[in-house]
Motif scaffolding. Structure first.
Motif, short mmCIF file in Angstrom:
data_model
loop_
_atom_site.label_atom_id
_atom_site.label_comp_id
_atom_site.label_asym_id
_atom_site.label_seq_id
_atom_site.Cartn_x
_atom_site.Cartn_y
_atom_site.Cartn_z
N GLY A 84 -9.30 7.20 -21.48
CA GLY A 84 -10.66 6.92 -21.82
C GLY A 84 -11.17 5.50 -22.06
N ARG A 85 -9.97 4.77 -22.37
CA ARG A 85 -10.10 3.31 -22.53
C ARG A 85 -9.63 2.26 -21.84
NH1 ARG A 85 -7.25 1.38 -26.85
NH2 ARG A 85 -5.86 2.80 -26.51
N PHE A 86 -8.52 2.68 -20.97
CA PHE A 86 -7.90 1.88 -19.95
C PHE A 86 -8.29 2.46 -18.61
CE2 PHE A 86 -3.87 0.20 -22.51
CZ PHE A 86 -4.91 -0.25 -23.64
N THR A 87 -8.35 1.57 -17.66
CA THR A 87 -8.37 2.07 -16.26
C THR A 87 -7.42 1.16 -15.21
OG1 THR A 87 -10.91 2.48 -16.64
CG2 THR A 87 -10.29 1.94 -14.29
N ILE A 88 -6.90 1.90 -14.47
CA ILE A 88 -6.02 1.26 -13.64
C ILE A 88 -6.47 1.32 -12.33
CG2 ILE A 88 -4.51 3.45 -13.11
CD1 ILE A 88 -2.15 1.77 -12.96
N SER A 89 -6.63 0.11 -11.49
CA SER A 89 -6.88 0.15 -10.18
C SER A 89 -6.04 -0.71 -9.32
CB SER A 89 -8.33 -0.49 -10.05
OG SER A 89 -8.34 -1.91 -10.83
N ARG A 90 -6.23 -0.81 -8.20
CA ARG A 90 -5.61 -1.44 -7.17
C ARG A 90 -6.28 -2.23 -6.09
NH1 ARG A 90 -0.57 1.91 -5.43
NH2 ARG A 90 0.05 0.07 -3.90
N SER B 129 1.02 -1.25 0.06
CA SER B 129 -0.10 0.10 0.07
C SER B 129 0.82 1.35 0.01
CB SER B 129 -1.04 0.09 1.10
OG SER B 129 -0.30 -0.09 2.10
N SER B 130 2.16 1.20 0.21
CA SER B 130 2.88 2.31 0.21
C SER B 130 3.48 2.82 -1.39
CB SER B 130 4.26 2.20 1.19
OG SER B 130 3.88 1.93 2.53
N TYR B 131 3.36 1.89 -2.06
CA TYR B 131 4.13 1.93 -3.41
C TYR B 131 3.23 2.42 -4.31
CZ TYR B 131 7.94 -0.71 -1.96
OH TYR B 131 9.31 -1.43 -1.47
N THR B 132 3.71 3.25 -5.38
CA THR B 132 3.07 3.70 -6.64
C THR B 132 3.20 2.59 -7.38
OG1 THR B 132 3.14 6.14 -6.30
CG2 THR B 132 3.08 5.38 -8.46
N MET B 133 2.06 2.23 -8.26
CA MET B 133 2.04 1.31 -9.31
C MET B 133 1.82 1.82 -10.69
SD MET B 133 2.92 -1.48 -7.42
CE MET B 133 2.69 -2.55 -8.54
N TRP C 279 -0.58 5.31 -4.00
CA TRP C 279 -0.65 4.18 -2.79
C TRP C 279 -2.18 4.05 -2.65
CZ3 TRP C 279 -2.71 5.48 1.65
CH2 TRP C 279 -2.93 6.88 2.21
N SER C 280 -2.95 5.07 -2.47
CA SER C 280 -4.42 4.86 -2.07
C SER C 280 -5.31 4.39 -3.04
CB SER C 280 -4.87 6.49 -1.37
OG SER C 280 -5.04 7.11 -2.37
N GLY C 281 -5.09 4.62 -4.46
CA GLY C 281 -6.00 4.40 -5.33
C GLY C 281 -6.88 5.42 -5.75
N GLU C 282 -6.59 6.68 -4.89
CA GLU C 282 -7.42 7.82 -5.41
C GLU C 282 -7.15 8.64 -6.46
OE1 GLU C 282 -9.46 8.47 -0.93
OE2 GLU C 282 -8.10 9.94 -1.83
N THR C 283 -5.72 8.48 -6.84
CA THR C 283 -5.35 9.19 -7.94
C THR C 283 -4.32 8.44 -8.97
OG1 THR C 283 -4.52 10.98 -6.12
CG2 THR C 283 -3.38 11.20 -8.28
N THR C 284 -4.99 8.77 -10.31
CA THR C 284 -4.31 7.91 -11.23
C THR C 284 -4.11 8.72 -12.30
OG1 THR C 284 -6.45 7.70 -12.19
CG2 THR C 284 -5.93 6.08 -10.86
#
Length: 122
Positions: free
Chosen positions: A65-71, A29-33, A52-57
């Protein structure tokens, strides 16, 4: 540290794939992916990143608009949902991780996985 990407394969134009990357990072959870990709004959390029929190992409213009990153932090996994795929998306996709920088780049990502092939056919 290991990053292992899954979910690549062959898909038709206009189709979808979801990539997963399992990471043995602690604490994950500390890492940017991030996801990068390298098409045949081209340099590896940034596709998407998530803090890390998933709130910022952030996304490359070519995939926005075509791809979505999540964790999913409890599962130590990052995902890349890819929709409306085209021939230009054919590439080896790599997941990467880092602690200090935002967004990640080829130069500042600390850890890399071995990549998974995505091929889009017409």
């Amino acid at each position: 540290v290991q990053l292992q990407a899954f979910g690549g394969g062959l898909v038709q134009t206009g189709g979808s794939l979801r990539l997963s990357c399992a990471a043995s990072l602690s604490p994950f959870s500390s890492y940017t992916m991030a996801w990068f990709r390298q098409a045949p004959g081209k340099e590896r390029e940034f596709a998407a990143a998530i803090r890390w929190s998933g709130e910022t992409t952030i996304y490359a213009n070519s995939v926005m608009g075509r791809f979505t990153i999540s964790r999913d932090n409890p599962k130590n996994t990052v995902y890349l949902q890819m929709n409306s795929l085209g021939a230009e998306d054919t590439a080896v996709y790599y997941c990467a991780a880092g602690l200090k920088y935002w967004p990640l780049t080829n130069a500042n990502a600390r850890y890399w996985g071995p990549g998974t092939q995505v091929t889009v056919s017409s």
